[in-house]
Design an enzyme around this catalytic site. Structure first.
Site, PDB file in Angstrom:
ATOM      1  N   ARG A   1      51.760  52.198  38.840  1.00 23.00           N
ATOM      2  CA  ARG A   1      50.636  52.410  37.917  1.00 23.00           C
ATOM      3  C   ARG A   1      49.885  53.616  38.460  1.00 23.00           C
ATOM      4  NH1 ARG A   1      48.450  46.338  37.292  1.00 23.00           N
ATOM      5  NH2 ARG A   1      46.773  47.250  36.079  1.00 23.00           N
TER       6      ARG A   1
ATOM      7  N   ASN B   1      49.276  43.609  44.664  1.00 23.72           N
ATOM      8  CA  ASN B   1      47.917  43.759  44.131  1.00 23.72           C
ATOM      9  C   ASN B   1      47.972  44.469  42.783  1.00 23.72           C
ATOM     10  OD1 ASN B   1      44.959  44.396  44.144  1.00 23.72           O
ATOM     11  ND2 ASN B   1      45.811  46.455  44.234  1.00 23.72           N
ATOM     12  N   GLU B   2      47.497  43.805  41.733  1.00 22.98           N
ATOM     13  CA  GLU B   2      47.440  44.423  40.394  1.00 22.98           C
ATOM     14  C   GLU B   2      48.818  44.911  39.930  1.00 22.98           C
ATOM     15  OE1 GLU B   2      43.001  46.297  41.201  1.00 22.98           O
ATOM     16  OE2 GLU B   2      44.745  47.616  41.015  1.00 22.98           O
ATOM     17  N   GLN B   3      49.859  44.314  40.477  1.00 23.97           N
ATOM     18  CA  GLN B   3      51.192  44.802  40.084  1.00 23.97           C
ATOM     19  C   GLN B   3      52.218  43.774  40.548  1.00 23.97           C
ATOM     20  OE1 GLN B   3      52.976  46.199  38.185  1.00 23.97           O
ATOM     21  NE2 GLN B   3      53.290  48.344  38.754  1.00 23.97           N
TER      22      GLN B   3
END
Lengths: 233, 264
Positions: free
Chosen positions: A161, A201-203
């Site tokens: 991202r 984290n976030e992925q």
């Protein structure tokens, strides 16, 4: 009933897994997170004696009897944690690491962890861009009752991202990632404070890594807990 | 006979930048062992476990990056190149084992890869910041018990370049390796100039008999509303002798009452 000996023969050069007969405990003291109950710990010691040599090797560690479950709560969409069947209101904080030059020590960890306990936390989330925390970190989380959410080494910014999008397929060597993940699990898995392994984290990790982690970390059928604990074994 | 069990190697280490040492690991651990005493020495006292910056800071060769803008005064690996933060770490240790004993050299974590030299023998430690390494050194220990150990530690393969505007994870190159990613800087953190290169977790020697016990796995299962509980234990066992090992495996679970009183 808390002491047991098994006899076995190991062929020359062999490397085996051996499961000892299970030990039965009646109403052991349970381990609870900070603010919910006592962090009862037992000392487990395993030694192997060779008839021709004597004591050959040994291992010991504090162990806590506890059952940790977590699932997505449909009502809130959040993750609901239970310890020993009791829903726990999570009061947690993010953790990157203790020192940017990795000057890590038992004293430093005890101070850091006790500080979180004194802030009335009951969970620490080890962020995926930091470390797989060290046994000393977990030792004090065991003692002070802090549940640990441990992420593997994937972050949204560095893995698919971020702006610009980076490393859409994560690290170059997926086999190396899994070797490190498996060895880290073996290093940390006996600590009662370890509550949850998280892909990143976030992925989510790349598909092949995610599938392998889920497969490796699923609970052994022998320990698939019945929904309630009234069933006889 | 060496004492069974684990002994940490956490003192007496020295270090030097790889570009300043013109000997190889075999010479360092046989004919030319380094020391702090020789005045031409490029060797400095080292912090192990720790990182390269931790050792440089201990020797006041860099300002403390945690104060003011001092971190800007430390050259970043992107500008210096990986060799500048590729370091030798050296120590000596005594181990006089007896027959039937086996000895392992254990690194609980190294960032990012390393070459190990012991008494003139070379072993490669593969890449990865989060993995343990255990080397069977039984056959390469020095007969007189005095052993020379040198470790050449290399930084992560992709240390990346920090863009002028900074940002979360810098240019994200570090994500190509299996290593901590915060070291390229984040919105709450400046970059770590050596990307945490070093022997960052404990180093130990472990002495066992012919059978080695590793990676125990303890699982508890609960019934009858937590009144009936079972402890299931699995261990890995390795017989390193040339004969069948007739073993007994003991497990003991105790609660510490107080002081040295244990209830079994």
């Amino acid at each position: 009933e808390h002491h047991q000996t098994s006899n076995l023969s190991i062929p020359p050069g062999a490397h085996i897994d051996y499961t000892l007969p299970q030990l039965f405990f009646y109403k052991p003291n349970l381990w609870w997170p900070n603010g919910t109950g006592k962090q009862s710990l037992y000392n487990v010691e395993i030694t192997v004696e060779d008839k021709g040599f004597g004591e050959s090797d040994s291992w010991s560690q504090h162990f806590g009897f506890r059952k940790i479950e977590s699932s997505i709560d449909n009502a809130t969409g959040g993750r609901l944690f239970k310890v020993n069947g009791q829903p726990i209101f999570i009061r947690g904080g993010n953790w990157i690491l203790s020192d940017g030059l990795l000057r890590l020590s038992k004293e430093r960890y005890e101070t850091d962890i006790k500080f979180h306990t004194d802030m009335n936390f009951n969970m620490i989330r080890c962020w995926g861009g930091g470390l797989a925390e060290r046994p000393e970190f977990y030792h004090y989380c065991d003692i002070y009752g802090l549940l640990v959410w441990q992420e593997f080494w994937i972050t949204g910014d560095c893995d698919g991202r971020g702006v610009p999008v980076s490393n859409p397929d994560g690290p170059l060597d997926h086999g190396l990632f899994l070797i490190c993940a498996r060895d880290t699990v073996k290093l940390l898995r006996n600590h009662p404070s370890l509550a949850l392994w998280v892909g990143g984290n976030e992925q989510t990790p790349p598909d092949d890594i995610n599938k392998a982690l889920k497969n490796d970390l699923k609970l052994h059928p022998l320990f698939k807990f019945p929904t309630d604990t009234s069933n006889s074994l | 006979m060496a004492k069974l069990g684990k002994t940490n190697l956490d003192s007496g280490w020295i270090a030097a930048r790889s570009t300043e040492i013109h000997l190889d690991g075999i010479q360092l651990t046989t004919t030319h062992p380094p020391s702090l005493s020789s005045n031409s020495s490029n060797w400095i006292e080292a912090v192990v476990p720790g990182t390269v910056l931790g050792t440089l800071l201990k020797n006041k060769q860099i300002p403390d990056p945690f104060y003011g803008l001092e971190n800007d005064a430390i050259i970043d690996i992107a500008d210096s190149g990986r060799d500048y933060y590729t370091f030798w770490f050296f120590t000596t240790f005594k181990c006089a084992k007896s027959a039937n004993q086996h000895v392992d050299l254990n690194f609980r974590a190294i960032n990012y890869s390393a070459e190990v030299y012991l008494n003139g023998h070379k072993k490669i430690l593969p890449k990865g910041m989060f993995r343990r390494h255990s080397l069977d050194i039984t056959d390469i220990l020095h007969p007189d018990g005095n052993n020379l150990l040198a470790v050449l530690v290399h930084p992560p393969d992709h240390p990346g370049i920090i863009p002028p505007e900074g940002g979360q994870g810098g240019d994200h190159e570090i994500g190509k390796d299996v290593a901590a990613q915060y070291v390229e800087g984040w919105d709450w953190m400046t970059p770590i100039r050596d990307r945490n290169t070093g022997i960052w977790d404990e180093v130990s020697i472990s002495v066992t008999g012919p059978v080695k016990l590793t990676n125990p796995h303890l699982v508890s299962s609960f019934f009858d509303n937590y009144t009936r509980v079972y402890l299931h234990s699995t261990v890995e066992l390795e017989n390193r002798s040339a004969r069948i090992a007739e073993c007994s495996l003991n497990i003991q679970v105790s609660t510490e009452l107080e002081g040295n009183m244990f209830l079994i």
